[in-house]
Write a protein that holds these residues in place. Structure first.
Motif, PDB file in Angstrom:
ATOM      1  N   MET A  76       0.752  -1.114   0.049  1.00  0.00           N
ATOM      2  CA  MET A  76       0.049   0.032  -0.156  1.00  0.00           C
ATOM      3  C   MET A  76       0.821   1.282  -0.095  1.00  0.00           C
ATOM      4  N   CYS A  77       2.110   1.165   0.411  1.00  0.00           N
ATOM      5  CA  CYS A  77       2.990   2.350   0.444  1.00  0.00           C
ATOM      6  C   CYS A  77       4.115   2.009  -0.708  1.00  0.00           C
ATOM      7  N   HIS A  78       4.748   0.948  -0.718  1.00  0.00           N
ATOM      8  CA  HIS A  78       5.815   0.672  -1.779  1.00  0.00           C
ATOM      9  C   HIS A  78       5.385   0.606  -3.067  1.00  0.00           C
ATOM     10  N   GLY A  79       4.069  -0.114  -3.169  1.00  0.00           N
ATOM     11  CA  GLY A  79       3.705  -0.349  -4.554  1.00  0.00           C
ATOM     12  C   GLY A  79       3.953  -1.858  -4.566  1.00  0.00           C
ATOM     13  N   THR A  91      -0.125   9.971   0.781  1.00  0.00           N
ATOM     14  CA  THR A  91      -0.774  10.904   2.146  1.00  0.00           C
ATOM     15  C   THR A  91       0.369  10.881   3.146  1.00  0.00           C
ATOM     16  N   LEU A  92       1.950  10.452   2.681  1.00  0.00           N
ATOM     17  CA  LEU A  92       2.771  10.375   3.631  1.00  0.00           C
ATOM     18  C   LEU A  92       3.456  11.827   3.468  1.00  0.00           C
ATOM     19  N   LYS A  93       4.129  12.292   4.498  1.00  0.00           N
ATOM     20  CA  LYS A  93       5.051  13.469   4.544  1.00  0.00           C
ATOM     21  C   LYS A  93       6.434  13.253   3.866  1.00  0.00           C
ATOM     22  N   VAL A  96       8.316   8.116  -0.834  1.00  0.00           N
ATOM     23  CA  VAL A  96       8.620   6.739  -0.880  1.00  0.00           C
ATOM     24  C   VAL A  96       9.284   6.255  -2.000  1.00  0.00           C
ATOM     25  N   LYS A  97      10.467   5.949  -1.818  1.00  0.00           N
ATOM     26  CA  LYS A  97      11.518   5.588  -2.945  1.00  0.00           C
ATOM     27  C   LYS A  97      11.041   4.560  -3.934  1.00  0.00           C
ATOM     28  N   ASP A  98      11.850   4.608  -5.094  1.00  0.00           N
ATOM     29  CA  ASP A  98      11.599   3.782  -6.216  1.00  0.00           C
ATOM     30  C   ASP A  98      12.710   2.702  -6.068  1.00  0.00           C
ATOM     31  N   MET A 116      15.663  -1.881   9.276  1.00  0.00           N
ATOM     32  CA  MET A 116      14.692  -0.994   9.040  1.00  0.00           C
ATOM     33  C   MET A 116      13.241  -1.452   8.922  1.00  0.00           C
ATOM     34  N   ILE A 117      13.171  -2.539   8.357  1.00  0.00           N
ATOM     35  CA  ILE A 117      11.982  -3.252   8.135  1.00  0.00           C
ATOM     36  C   ILE A 117      11.407  -3.635   9.468  1.00  0.00           C
ATOM     37  N   LYS A 118      12.445  -4.311  10.238  1.00  0.00           N
ATOM     38  CA  LYS A 118      11.877  -4.854  11.531  1.00  0.00           C
ATOM     39  C   LYS A 118      11.354  -3.763  12.434  1.00  0.00           C
TER      40      LYS A 118
HETATM   41  C1  HEC Z   1       2.422   3.517   5.602  1.00  0.00           C
HETATM   42  C2  HEC Z   1       3.618   3.340   4.507  1.00  0.00           C
HETATM   43  C3  HEC Z   1       4.823   2.331   4.534  1.00  0.00           C
HETATM   44  C4  HEC Z   1       4.291   0.821   4.885  1.00  0.00           C
HETATM   45  C5  HEC Z   1       3.219   0.283   5.146  1.00  0.00           C
HETATM   46  C6  HEC Z   1       5.597   0.283   4.771  1.00  0.00           C
HETATM   47  N1  HEC Z   1       6.797   1.301   4.259  1.00  0.00           N
HETATM   48 FE1  HEC Z   1       8.660   0.936   4.151  1.00  0.00          FE
HETATM   49  N2  HEC Z   1       9.255   2.957   4.246  1.00  0.00           N
HETATM   50  C7  HEC Z   1       7.792   3.787   3.988  1.00  0.00           C
HETATM   51  C8  HEC Z   1       8.601   5.118   4.114  1.00  0.00           C
HETATM   52  C9  HEC Z   1       7.733   6.563   4.054  1.00  0.00           C
HETATM   53  C10 HEC Z   1       9.978   5.026   4.081  1.00  0.00           C
HETATM   54  C11 HEC Z   1      10.965   6.193   4.261  1.00  0.00           C
HETATM   55  C12 HEC Z   1      11.197   6.350   5.735  1.00  0.00           C
HETATM   56  C13 HEC Z   1      12.300   7.280   6.020  1.00  0.00           C
HETATM   57  O1  HEC Z   1      13.495   7.329   5.598  1.00  0.00           O
HETATM   58  O2  HEC Z   1      11.925   8.461   6.901  1.00  0.00           O
HETATM   59  C14 HEC Z   1      10.244   3.531   4.045  1.00  0.00           C
HETATM   60  C15 HEC Z   1      11.418   2.895   3.958  1.00  0.00           C
HETATM   61  C16 HEC Z   1      11.539   1.540   3.898  1.00  0.00           C
HETATM   62  C17 HEC Z   1      12.802   1.085   3.810  1.00  0.00           C
HETATM   63  C18 HEC Z   1      14.271   1.716   3.795  1.00  0.00           C
HETATM   64  C19 HEC Z   1      14.729   2.080   2.387  1.00  0.00           C
HETATM   65  C20 HEC Z   1      13.913   3.137   1.820  1.00  0.00           C
HETATM   66  O3  HEC Z   1      13.282   2.914   0.659  1.00  0.00           O
HETATM   67  O4  HEC Z   1      13.998   4.255   2.227  1.00  0.00           O
HETATM   68  C21 HEC Z   1      12.750  -0.348   3.387  1.00  0.00           C
HETATM   69  C22 HEC Z   1      13.601  -1.293   3.175  1.00  0.00           C
HETATM   70  C23 HEC Z   1      11.223  -0.438   3.546  1.00  0.00           C
HETATM   71  N3  HEC Z   1      10.522   0.668   3.779  1.00  0.00           N
HETATM   72  C24 HEC Z   1      10.598  -1.712   3.374  1.00  0.00           C
HETATM   73  C25 HEC Z   1       9.180  -1.908   3.870  1.00  0.00           C
HETATM   74  C26 HEC Z   1       8.755  -3.081   4.018  1.00  0.00           C
HETATM   75  C27 HEC Z   1       9.421  -4.606   3.596  1.00  0.00           C
HETATM   76  C28 HEC Z   1       7.603  -3.208   4.266  1.00  0.00           C
HETATM   77  C29 HEC Z   1       6.360  -4.120   4.561  1.00  0.00           C
HETATM   78  C30 HEC Z   1       6.518  -5.139   5.596  1.00  0.00           C
HETATM   79  C31 HEC Z   1       7.150  -1.764   4.340  1.00  0.00           C
HETATM   80  N4  HEC Z   1       8.277  -0.985   3.994  1.00  0.00           N
HETATM   81  C32 HEC Z   1       5.860  -1.030   4.837  1.00  0.00           C
HETATM   82  C33 HEC Z   1       6.687   3.684   4.153  1.00  0.00           C
HETATM   83  C34 HEC Z   1       5.986   2.588   4.369  1.00  0.00           C
END
Ligand code: HEC
Length: 149
Positions: A76-79, A91-93, A96-98, A116-118
């Motif tokens: 829902m965030c990362h596609g 909707t986020l501040k 979200v990177k490509d 970071m994921i944990k």
């Molecule tokens: C609510 C939206 C949201 C969800 C749900 C979410 N992420 Fe993210 N994620 C983000 C955002 C925004 C960042 C950048 C955070 C920052 O640097 O402040 C990020 C950062 C990351 C990063 C660090 C590298 C990068 O791209 O900045 C990883 C790896 C990552 N997410 C993996 C995941 C995984 C795997 C899941 C599911 C288990 C997940 N995320 C769920 C929003 C989300």
């Protein structure tokens, strides 16, 4: 007078060195590598985790589970494709990177991604408690797989 003179020497030395210090990262690649490591340190990834290579060899069952969890908890965030264009992303501040661009995660180690994921980062909730460590490492493999070869 003497003290003043002595103080000038280190200043001059610093100024003389400044162009080299600024040039240090040099090539583009070293720059993104260094930026990634700075991000990991600032986020507080423990050194022993940052340097840990992914210990889990992906199996088809493990990757199927990681894929399913990604669909529930991440897409829902990362596609679905790691593009960063999930429905919630707008909707986020924080942007979200490509991840399809191989340069995006180049500077971060597998251990950095795992941590970071944990723990969660910024607007992202942590996955701790939703998946065990093996699942998290498989998720790291999945996240890396979105990069175009
Ligand atoms: C609510 C939206 C949201 C969800 C749900 C979410 N992420 Fe993210 N994620 C983000 C955002 C925004 C960042 C950048 C955070 C920052 O640097 O402040 C990020 C950062 C990351 C990063 C660090 C590298 C990068 O791209 O900045 C990883 C790896 C990552 N997410 C993996 C995941 C995984 C795997 C899941 C599911 C288990 C997940 N995320 C769920 C929003 C989300």
């Amino acid at each position: 007078m003497l003290i003043r003179f002595l103080a000038v020497i280190p200043m001059a030395a610093l100024l003389g060195a400044a162009p080299y210090l600024l040039q240090q990262p040099g090539p583009q690649q070293a720059g993104s590598q260094a930026a990634g490591q700075q991000e990991a340190v600032e986020f507080g990834v423990p050194a022993n985790i940052s340097s840990e290579a992914n210990p889990v060899r992906p199996t088809s069952a493990g990757m199927a589970l990681a894929q399913r969890m990604y669909g529930y908890d991440c897409a829902m965030c990362h596609g679905k494709d790691g593009s960063g264009k999930g429905d919630m992303a707008a909707t986020l501040k924080t942007p979200v990177k490509d991840w399809r661009d191989p340069a995006t995660l180049k500077g971060l180690t597998d251990g950095d991604l795992f941590y970071m994921i944990k723990k969660g980062k910024g607007d992202m909730p942590g996955e701790e408690g939703r998946q065990n460590d093996e699942g998290l490492w498989n998720t790291v493999t999945l996240v890396r797989s979105f990069a175009k070869k």
